[in-house]
Design a protein around this motif. Structure first.
Motif, PDB file in Angstrom:
ATOM      1  N   ASP A  88      19.375  35.252  22.749  1.00  0.00           N
ATOM      2  CA  ASP A  88      19.771  36.358  21.883  1.00  0.00           C
ATOM      3  C   ASP A  88      18.925  36.317  20.624  1.00  0.00           C
ATOM      4  OD1 ASP A  88      21.706  37.144  23.642  1.00  0.00           O
ATOM      5  OD2 ASP A  88      23.290  35.963  22.691  1.00  0.00           O
ATOM      6  N   ASN A  89      18.636  37.507  20.067  1.00  0.00           N
ATOM      7  CA  ASN A  89      17.803  37.518  18.860  1.00  0.00           C
ATOM      8  C   ASN A  89      18.626  37.636  17.590  1.00  0.00           C
ATOM      9  OD1 ASN A  89      18.628  40.169  18.890  1.00  0.00           O
ATOM     10  ND2 ASN A  89      16.588  41.030  18.537  1.00  0.00           N
ATOM     11  N   ASN A  90      19.917  37.351  17.699  1.00  0.00           N
ATOM     12  CA  ASN A  90      20.770  37.444  16.513  1.00  0.00           C
ATOM     13  C   ASN A  90      21.321  36.072  16.131  1.00  0.00           C
ATOM     14  OD1 ASN A  90      22.372  37.186  18.742  1.00  0.00           O
ATOM     15  ND2 ASN A  90      23.919  38.674  18.106  1.00  0.00           N
ATOM     16  N   ALA A  91      20.438  35.069  16.116  1.00  0.00           N
ATOM     17  CA  ALA A  91      20.862  33.708  15.763  1.00  0.00           C
ATOM     18  C   ALA A  91      21.360  33.672  14.318  1.00  0.00           C
ATOM     19  CB  ALA A  91      19.706  32.735  15.944  1.00  0.00           C
ATOM     20  N   ASN A  92      22.595  33.274  14.157  1.00  0.00           N
ATOM     21  CA  ASN A  92      23.189  33.180  12.815  1.00  0.00           C
ATOM     22  C   ASN A  92      23.450  31.743  12.398  1.00  0.00           C
ATOM     23  OD1 ASN A  92      23.414  36.004  12.152  1.00  0.00           O
ATOM     24  ND2 ASN A  92      25.014  36.125  13.732  1.00  0.00           N
ATOM     25  N   LYS A  93      23.365  30.815  13.360  1.00  0.00           N
ATOM     26  CA  LYS A  93      23.587  29.404  13.056  1.00  0.00           C
ATOM     27  C   LYS A  93      22.457  28.610  13.687  1.00  0.00           C
ATOM     28  CE  LYS A  93      27.736  28.963  14.779  1.00  0.00           C
ATOM     29  NZ  LYS A  93      29.033  28.300  15.091  1.00  0.00           N
ATOM     30  N   ILE A  94      21.754  27.833  12.868  1.00  0.00           N
ATOM     31  CA  ILE A  94      20.609  27.095  13.398  1.00  0.00           C
ATOM     32  C   ILE A  94      20.620  25.657  12.897  1.00  0.00           C
ATOM     33  CG2 ILE A  94      19.282  29.251  13.299  1.00  0.00           C
ATOM     34  CD1 ILE A  94      17.876  26.454  11.337  1.00  0.00           C
ATOM     35  N   VAL A  95      19.907  24.811  13.619  1.00  0.00           N
ATOM     36  CA  VAL A  95      19.573  23.472  13.134  1.00  0.00           C
ATOM     37  C   VAL A  95      18.079  23.283  13.372  1.00  0.00           C
ATOM     38  CG1 VAL A  95      21.830  22.409  13.434  1.00  0.00           C
ATOM     39  CG2 VAL A  95      20.212  22.416  15.337  1.00  0.00           C
ATOM     40  N   ALA A  96      17.464  22.454  12.551  1.00  0.00           N
ATOM     41  CA  ALA A  96      16.033  22.160  12.668  1.00  0.00           C
ATOM     42  C   ALA A  96      15.886  20.650  12.629  1.00  0.00           C
ATOM     43  CB  ALA A  96      15.251  22.819  11.539  1.00  0.00           C
ATOM     44  N   ILE A  97      15.385  20.077  13.712  1.00  0.00           N
ATOM     45  CA  ILE A  97      15.365  18.621  13.849  1.00  0.00           C
ATOM     46  C   ILE A  97      13.943  18.104  14.039  1.00  0.00           C
ATOM     47  CG2 ILE A  97      17.706  18.535  14.769  1.00  0.00           C
ATOM     48  CD1 ILE A  97      16.492  18.272  17.575  1.00  0.00           C
ATOM     49  N   GLY A  98      13.744  16.847  13.637  1.00  0.00           N
ATOM     50  CA  GLY A  98      12.435  16.221  13.786  1.00  0.00           C
ATOM     51  C   GLY A  98      11.565  16.440  12.563  1.00  0.00           C
ATOM     52  N   PRO A  99      10.499  15.624  12.420  1.00  0.00           N
ATOM     53  CA  PRO A  99       9.657  15.646  11.223  1.00  0.00           C
ATOM     54  C   PRO A  99       9.057  17.021  10.912  1.00  0.00           C
ATOM     55  CG  PRO A  99       9.180  13.703  12.538  1.00  0.00           C
ATOM     56  CD  PRO A  99      10.067  14.567  13.369  1.00  0.00           C
ATOM     57  N   GLY A 100       9.553  17.637   9.835  1.00  0.00           N
ATOM     58  CA  GLY A 100       8.963  18.871   9.337  1.00  0.00           C
ATOM     59  C   GLY A 100       9.555  20.158   9.853  1.00  0.00           C
ATOM     60  N   ALA A 101      10.475  20.123  10.804  1.00  0.00           N
ATOM     61  CA  ALA A 101      11.028  21.356  11.365  1.00  0.00           C
ATOM     62  C   ALA A 101      11.819  22.143  10.319  1.00  0.00           C
ATOM     63  CB  ALA A 101      11.912  21.033  12.568  1.00  0.00           C
ATOM     64  N   VAL A 115      20.631  28.178  18.019  1.00  0.00           N
ATOM     65  CA  VAL A 115      19.291  27.752  18.430  1.00  0.00           C
ATOM     66  C   VAL A 115      18.945  26.448  17.729  1.00  0.00           C
ATOM     67  CG1 VAL A 115      18.133  29.066  16.610  1.00  0.00           C
ATOM     68  CG2 VAL A 115      16.864  28.472  18.678  1.00  0.00           C
ATOM     69  N   ILE A 116      18.156  25.614  18.396  1.00  0.00           N
ATOM     70  CA  ILE A 116      17.676  24.353  17.837  1.00  0.00           C
ATOM     71  C   ILE A 116      16.157  24.438  17.722  1.00  0.00           C
ATOM     72  CG2 ILE A 116      17.464  21.860  18.185  1.00  0.00           C
ATOM     73  CD1 ILE A 116      20.008  22.055  19.976  1.00  0.00           C
ATOM     74  N   PHE A 117      15.646  24.382  16.493  1.00  0.00           N
ATOM     75  CA  PHE A 117      14.198  24.267  16.291  1.00  0.00           C
ATOM     76  C   PHE A 117      13.865  22.779  16.275  1.00  0.00           C
ATOM     77  CE2 PHE A 117      15.011  28.406  14.154  1.00  0.00           C
ATOM     78  CZ  PHE A 117      14.176  29.199  14.929  1.00  0.00           C
ATOM     79  N   SER A 118      12.925  22.369  17.091  1.00  0.00           N
ATOM     80  CA  SER A 118      12.667  20.934  17.246  1.00  0.00           C
ATOM     81  C   SER A 118      11.206  20.572  17.045  1.00  0.00           C
ATOM     82  CB  SER A 118      13.109  20.469  18.633  1.00  0.00           C
ATOM     83  OG  SER A 118      12.804  19.099  18.817  1.00  0.00           O
ATOM     84  N   MET A 119      11.007  19.515  16.260  1.00  0.00           N
ATOM     85  CA  MET A 119       9.680  18.924  16.132  1.00  0.00           C
ATOM     86  C   MET A 119       9.595  17.650  16.986  1.00  0.00           C
ATOM     87  SD  MET A 119       7.062  20.153  14.496  1.00  0.00           S
ATOM     88  CE  MET A 119       7.714  21.023  13.079  1.00  0.00           C
ATOM     89  N   TYR A 120      10.674  17.359  17.734  1.00  0.00           N
ATOM     90  CA  TYR A 120      10.618  16.275  18.709  1.00  0.00           C
ATOM     91  C   TYR A 120       9.988  16.836  19.976  1.00  0.00           C
ATOM     92  CZ  TYR A 120      13.890  13.666  15.758  1.00  0.00           C
ATOM     93  OH  TYR A 120      14.480  13.007  14.712  1.00  0.00           O
TER      94      TYR A 120
END
Length: 369
Positions: A51-64, A127-132
């Protein structure tokens, strides 16, 4: 046909028409709903539909988390890694967004730790943005465990002015519906890169001061022998980096005697290792006093920018300061402190140079003895 039958036929036709309209309306809604789906390819080449309506996110890993903060509101972040709480110093995105430290912990973080699927699930991100992003299998496994789309990002090989960063910002913009902001950030970075190049590209090699950058952090703090080949900030301003004759790229630990052989005109010391350089100077002042840059007062600072990967805004600000030192005429209109805050303000919405200077030091000449 009697009057009663005519009425029944009319009522039946009316009901049928209403039902048809209702079905048609429902079909349109479903179609509209499907149009909210987006499909993208992440930095590992994985195809992801969400879905393109992400309202809750996490960003994990170095620099994400840093890259996300350049693009969208921190109000949508529902959890952060412990390392983000424990070590905020030197990270402009953390300085500009102090409320981040109040968020729930979703794992230890750090380059040598794996994501914690259970804790990620507890905050229910869209959604999870990951630098791992070591390999597709590990990212696919995390996505399978959580049932949440995992989008792999990358800083590329050199981070600052790296095409991989631009691609990662585009991806974040698409996921968050912030394509325009992503374009603005990318164009801002590219414009800075072009500006640095335009100011320096036509300067004759014979008129350039030779330069060296020392005490660069790499998996920890180091002394003056820690440097870089093909140093991206020197490359951006077409500097004469004495280390390049070694023919190596990336982090290098040189033999200190080599520095005497090179004897660069100007030496930059990263604040992250400045105290180590001072300690070493006190043990061996004769070595340092052999160098022209030490004797002539041509020793300058650089703000450290490697904290949980590259703080790109700080690196860009450093590049302007390095240019100001090496080519004062070409950077006559630049005030490095103001330029730093211009960069921070654009990327993060706040001017944080003062806090960085309080924590590490200002752009200035460095005194060792």
């Amino acid at each position: 046909m009697n009057k009663k039958n005519k009425i029944l036929i009319a009522i039946t036709f009316l009901i049928t028409t209403i039902m048809f309209i209702g079905c048609a309306s429902k079909t349109t809604t479903d179609n509209d709903s499907s149009s909210t789906k987006i499909t993208l390819t992440d930095m590992l080449g994985r195809t992801i539909s969400m879905d393109n309506n992400a309202n809750k996110i996490v960003a994990i890993g170095p620099g994400a988390l840093r890259l996300y903060c350049y693009i969208d509101s921190t109000d949508k972040i529902v959890g952060i890694e412990q390392i983000e709480k424990d070590h905020p110093t030197g990270r402009p995105y953390a300085i500009a967004n102090e409320s981040l430290k109040e968020l729930e912990v979703i794992g230890p973080g750090g380059p040598n730790n794996s994501p914690d699927a259970e804790k990620l699930l507890s905050v229910k991100p869209d959604v999870i943005f990951s630098m791992y992003a070591y390999d597709k299998a590990s990212v696919d496994e995390l996505q399978a465990k959580t049932g949440i789309p995992v989008v792999a990002l990358s800083y590329g090989k050199v981070s600052t002015f790296d095409p991989a960063v631009y691609e990662s910002l585009e991806i974040i913009g698409k996921v968050m519906g912030r394509e325009n902001r992503a374009d603005e950030v990318i164009n801002f970075m590219k414009d800075c890169h072009d500006d640095l190049n335009e100011r320096t590209k036509d300067i004759e090699e014979s008129k350039k001061s030779s330069a060296y950058i020392g005490a660069l952090s790499y998996k920890g703090s180091h002394g003056i022998e820690s440097t870089y080949g093909d140093y991206s900030l020197f490359e951006a301003i077409n500097a004469k980096n004495v280390v390049d004759e070694v023919g190596k790229t990336g982090s290098i630990m040189i033999d200190k005697e080599k520095l005497i052989e090179w004897n660069p005109d100007k030496i930059f010391i990263d604040y992250g290792g400045l105290n180590l350089v001072k300690d070493d100077y006190n043990k061996n002042p004769d070595f340092y006093n052999t160098l022209s840059a030490f004797k002539d007062g041509e020793l300058y600072s650089q703000l450290p920018y490697n904290f949980y990967h590259t703080n790109i805004g700080t690196a860009m600000a450093d590049a302007y300061y390095l240019g100001k030192v090496l080519y004062p005429d070409s950077f006559e209109d630049i005030e490095p402190e103001k330029k730093a805050d211009e960069i921070y303000k654009f990327l993060l919405g706040k001017e944080v140079y003062k806090k960085m200077a309080e924590d590490f030091g200002e752009f200035r000449k460095v005194s060792i003895n």
